[in-house]
Scaffold this motif. Structure first.
Motif, PDB file in Angstrom:
ATOM      1  N   ALA A  15       0.839  -1.210   0.000  1.00 24.36           N
ATOM      2  CA  ALA A  15       0.000   0.000   0.000  1.00 24.36           C
ATOM      3  C   ALA A  15       0.866   1.250   0.000  1.00 24.36           C
ATOM      4  N   GLU A  16       1.937   1.239   0.749  1.00 27.59           N
ATOM      5  CA  GLU A  16       2.845   2.386   0.773  1.00 27.59           C
ATOM      6  C   GLU A  16       3.551   2.555  -0.566  1.00 27.59           C
ATOM      7  N   LEU A  17       3.985   1.451  -1.147  1.00 26.84           N
ATOM      8  CA  LEU A  17       4.687   1.532  -2.427  1.00 26.84           C
ATOM      9  C   LEU A  17       3.792   2.115  -3.516  1.00 26.84           C
ATOM     10  N   GLU A  18       2.500   1.870  -3.431  1.00 26.57           N
ATOM     11  CA  GLU A  18       1.582   2.477  -4.391  1.00 26.57           C
ATOM     12  C   GLU A  18       1.616   3.994  -4.271  1.00 26.57           C
ATOM     13  N   PHE A  19       1.691   4.501  -3.044  1.00 26.88           N
ATOM     14  CA  PHE A  19       1.771   5.948  -2.833  1.00 26.88           C
ATOM     15  C   PHE A  19       3.111   6.498  -3.309  1.00 26.88           C
ATOM     16  N   VAL A  20       4.198   5.771  -3.064  1.00 28.34           N
ATOM     17  CA  VAL A  20       5.516   6.225  -3.510  1.00 28.34           C
ATOM     18  C   VAL A  20       5.557   6.307  -5.033  1.00 28.34           C
ATOM     19  N   PHE A  70      21.290  22.954 -10.633  1.00 27.40           N
ATOM     20  CA  PHE A  70      20.712  21.651 -10.309  1.00 27.40           C
ATOM     21  C   PHE A  70      19.373  21.851  -9.620  1.00 27.40           C
ATOM     22  N   PHE A  71      18.478  20.925  -9.891  1.00 28.05           N
ATOM     23  CA  PHE A  71      17.144  20.918  -9.296  1.00 28.05           C
ATOM     24  C   PHE A  71      17.027  19.702  -8.391  1.00 28.05           C
ATOM     25  N   GLU A  72      16.837  19.953  -7.110  1.00 25.59           N
ATOM     26  CA  GLU A  72      16.585  18.879  -6.144  1.00 25.59           C
ATOM     27  C   GLU A  72      15.132  19.010  -5.705  1.00 25.59           C
ATOM     28  N   LEU A  73      14.296  18.107  -6.203  1.00 22.73           N
ATOM     29  CA  LEU A  73      12.845  18.253  -6.095  1.00 22.73           C
ATOM     30  C   LEU A  73      12.217  16.925  -5.700  1.00 22.73           C
ATOM     31  N   SER A  74      10.970  16.993  -5.289  1.00 22.75           N
ATOM     32  CA  SER A  74      10.220  15.757  -5.074  1.00 22.75           C
ATOM     33  C   SER A  74       8.738  16.009  -5.224  1.00 22.75           C
ATOM     34  N   GLY A  75       8.079  15.118  -5.929  1.00 26.39           N
ATOM     35  CA  GLY A  75       6.639  15.058  -5.844  1.00 26.39           C
ATOM     36  C   GLY A  75       6.249  14.489  -4.494  1.00 26.39           C
ATOM     37  N   TYR A  93       3.909  10.948   0.989  1.00 24.10           N
ATOM     38  CA  TYR A  93       4.967  10.064   0.505  1.00 24.10           C
ATOM     39  C   TYR A  93       5.748  10.749  -0.608  1.00 24.10           C
ATOM     40  N   HIS A  94       7.066  10.554  -0.607  1.00 24.46           N
ATOM     41  CA  HIS A  94       7.981  11.270  -1.482  1.00 24.46           C
ATOM     42  C   HIS A  94       8.744  10.325  -2.398  1.00 24.46           C
ATOM     43  N   ALA A  95       9.237  10.886  -3.502  1.00 25.78           N
ATOM     44  CA  ALA A  95      10.147  10.192  -4.421  1.00 25.78           C
ATOM     45  C   ALA A  95      11.110  11.239  -4.969  1.00 25.78           C
ATOM     46  N   PRO A  96      12.123  11.639  -4.200  1.00 23.30           N
ATOM     47  CA  PRO A  96      13.015  12.723  -4.607  1.00 23.30           C
ATOM     48  C   PRO A  96      13.760  12.413  -5.908  1.00 23.30           C
ATOM     49  N   LEU A  97      14.061  13.497  -6.634  1.00 17.89           N
ATOM     50  CA  LEU A  97      14.730  13.376  -7.920  1.00 17.89           C
ATOM     51  C   LEU A  97      15.571  14.626  -8.152  1.00 17.89           C
ATOM     52  N   CYS A  98      16.795  14.443  -8.623  1.00 13.11           N
ATOM     53  CA  CYS A  98      17.670  15.573  -8.942  1.00 13.11           C
ATOM     54  C   CYS A  98      18.171  15.441 -10.373  1.00 13.11           C
ATOM     55  N   ARG A  99      18.189  16.566 -11.072  1.00 20.11           N
ATOM     56  CA  ARG A  99      18.795  16.662 -12.392  1.00 20.11           C
ATOM     57  C   ARG A  99      19.463  18.027 -12.509  1.00 20.11           C
ATOM     58  N   THR A 100      20.421  18.126 -13.431  1.00 23.66           N
ATOM     59  CA  THR A 100      21.177  19.358 -13.634  1.00 23.66           C
ATOM     60  C   THR A 100      21.019  19.809 -15.077  1.00 23.66           C
ATOM     61  N   ILE A 101      20.902  21.137 -15.267  1.00 23.08           N
ATOM     62  CA  ILE A 101      20.810  21.708 -16.608  1.00 23.08           C
ATOM     63  C   ILE A 101      21.910  22.756 -16.771  1.00 23.08           C
ATOM     64  N   PHE A 102      22.517  22.785 -17.946  1.00 17.92           N
ATOM     65  CA  PHE A 102      23.526  23.801 -18.261  1.00 17.92           C
ATOM     66  C   PHE A 102      22.986  24.665 -19.397  1.00 17.92           C
ATOM     67  N   LEU A 103      22.980  25.978 -19.170  1.00 13.04           N
ATOM     68  CA  LEU A 103      22.515  26.920 -20.185  1.00 13.04           C
ATOM     69  C   LEU A 103      23.736  27.411 -20.973  1.00 13.04           C
ATOM     70  N   THR A 142      20.278  12.060  -9.458  1.00 17.41           N
ATOM     71  CA  THR A 142      19.922  11.110  -8.416  1.00 17.41           C
ATOM     72  C   THR A 142      18.693  10.304  -8.819  1.00 17.41           C
ATOM     73  N   GLU A 143      18.437   9.249  -8.065  1.00 16.19           N
ATOM     74  CA  GLU A 143      17.264   8.412  -8.308  1.00 16.19           C
ATOM     75  C   GLU A 143      16.656   7.971  -6.980  1.00 16.19           C
ATOM     76  N   THR A 144      15.333   7.904  -6.931  1.00 14.64           N
ATOM     77  CA  THR A 144      14.663   7.161  -5.868  1.00 14.64           C
ATOM     78  C   THR A 144      14.556   5.719  -6.344  1.00 14.64           C
ATOM     79  N   ILE A 145      15.044   4.785  -5.527  1.00 17.51           N
ATOM     80  CA  ILE A 145      15.153   3.388  -5.958  1.00 17.51           C
ATOM     81  C   ILE A 145      14.418   2.462  -4.994  1.00 17.51           C
ATOM     82  N   LEU A 146      13.862   1.407  -5.543  1.00 16.29           N
ATOM     83  CA  LEU A 146      13.173   0.373  -4.782  1.00 16.29           C
ATOM     84  C   LEU A 146      14.007  -0.904  -4.809  1.00 16.29           C
ATOM     85  N   ILE A 147      14.288  -1.454  -3.640  1.00 16.83           N
ATOM     86  CA  ILE A 147      14.990  -2.735  -3.557  1.00 16.83           C
ATOM     87  C   ILE A 147      13.974  -3.840  -3.858  1.00 16.83           C
TER      88      ILE A 147
END
Length: 394
Positions: free
Chosen positions: A164-169, A247-252, A257-267, A369-374
């Motif tokens: 049930a939690e993983l569905e929210f993640v 860099f953007f360090e963000l999460s929905g 429940y969170h799933a953080p994600l980071c990406r970088t952009i160069f202009l 970065t990645e949010t990962i599930l074992i």
């Protein structure tokens, strides 16, 4: 039973209580007082912006937990907790920010009335929400009790997520994808950072289809240029500049429940140093993900990544990730295991980590970065879908 809006079934909450009570028994506790709002929500469903005043959950060895807090927030408890109203208690407003009385005096009365005045009581001492004054008053009001540090006792029970939690993640991850793509699409030279963050936050709160977005436990982190050499800066009103990385360090966030994600952009055109670092980072992430398997340890993930960096002649220190799931400000991490060389926590199916091997160099930062599930079998599953690369706008 109250008609609450608790997000999970009673059976799910009873499962969590059983795990918590087993840990309490192992620690020799008669009762546990939980102040971390994430732990409160995990045990009871309570969800409100009231953690700036004293509140918590009383867990005994049988029966439903008891949510305790300010009287006006007791009404919120009735709307969000799964327990009957007689397990939701409120103290008067004369206790709030008073120099004459303290809410812990009220809590001590409830504990005494339930027979715990001389028992072993666990409290979360290393916690943002349990103050030194609170502990001192509780000790003074319960002189015959033994107050035991039970920091992270509940947090460790949260490490393996239920289906049930993983569905929210996963729903949070879909929102993270939308939020990140919004940031990458809107980023341009001349765009004021606060205007960009406004669009990021709008995307996150709007959510995806019927899955509405909640507020994340950390605000958008969006530093550019030299500011991106630091890990936790937010934003200002400065226009974005050509020739800089951001860099953007963000999460929905979905139902906390969170799933953080980071990406970088160069202009503009990235330097060769940044491109070499990108290649090393991506190779290291692939190695780390391959090591993130049930039966391995968190240190195996870190060591796999660091081995690749060493091969490329890049130095890095510090941890590279932490468990995530249900959380409230100021942190979306669960504050238990860490992805670092010193941590030997064994990986089990259902654990969710923010694998965050960011690089902060002398004149720029590179976060991917990645949010990962074992998983039960095979390497970890990244839960977000945004391409893993340094994004470039020429």
């Amino acid at each position: 039973m109250t008609q609450s809006k608790a997000p999970f079934s009673i059976a799910e909450y009873e499962r969590r209580l059983a795990k918590t009570r087993a840990a309490m028994a192992a620690a020799g506790l008669d009762v546990l007082f939980v102040t971390d709002p994430s732990n409160q929500a995990w045990l009871t469903g309570y969800d409100g912006w009231s953690f700036y005043v004293h509140q918590g959950v009383i867990v005994t060895m049988d029966g439903p937990p008891i949510w305790w807090g300010r009287y006006m927030d007791m009404m919120g408890g009735r709307r969000t907790c799964w327990m009957d109203h007689d397990h939701i208690l409120g103290y008067g407003d004369h206790f709030v920010q008073s120099t004459e009385v303290h809410p812990m005096q009220d809590l001590a009365q409830h504990l005494s009335a339930r027979g715990f005045a001389c028992q072993r009581i666990g409290v979360e001492m290393e916690n943002y929400y349990y103050s030194a004054k609170a502990h001192a008053v509780l000790c003074a009001e319960l002189p015959d009790a033994t107050l035991v540090d039970a920091t992270a006792l509940v947090n460790w029970q949260r490490l393996i997520k239920s289906d049930a939690e993983l569905e929210f993640v996963r729903k949070a991850a879909r929102i993270s994808d939308k939020v990140m793509r919004t940031a990458l699409e809107r980023a341009e030279p001349g765009v004021r950072k606060n205007d960009l963050v406004a669009e990021i936050m709008h995307a996150g709160i709007t959510g995806v289809d019927e899955d509405w977005g909640d507020y994340p436990a950390i605000v958008p982190l969006t530093p550019s240029g030299l500011d991106a050499t630091a890990a936790h800066l937010t934003w200002d009103g400065t226009p974005m500049q050509a020739g800089e990385a951001t860099f953007f360090e963000l999460s929905g966030c979905y139902r906390r429940y969170h799933a953080p994600l980071c990406r970088t952009i160069f202009l503009g055109t990235p330097t060769e140093d940044m491109r070499r670092a990108e290649a090393a980072q991506l190779e290291g992430i692939t190695a780390g993900l391959d090591s993130a398997r049930a039966g391995n340890r968190t240190c195996d993930i870190a060591n796999a990544f660091m081995h690749v960096l060493a091969k490329h002649g890049i130095e890095r220190s510090g941890r590279m990730g932490y468990p995530v799931g249900l959380s409230y400000p100021p942190d979306w991490g669960e504050r238990t295991a860490s992805i670092r060389s010193e941590d030997e926590t064994v990986l089990e199916p259902g654990m969710v980590f923010h694998f965050m091997p960011a690089l902060w160099m002398d004149s720029w930062g590179l976060e991917t970065t990645e949010t990962i599930l074992i998983r039960a079998d095979g390497a970890a599953e990244p839960l977000c879908d945004v391409d893993r690369q340094l994004f470039v706008k020429g």
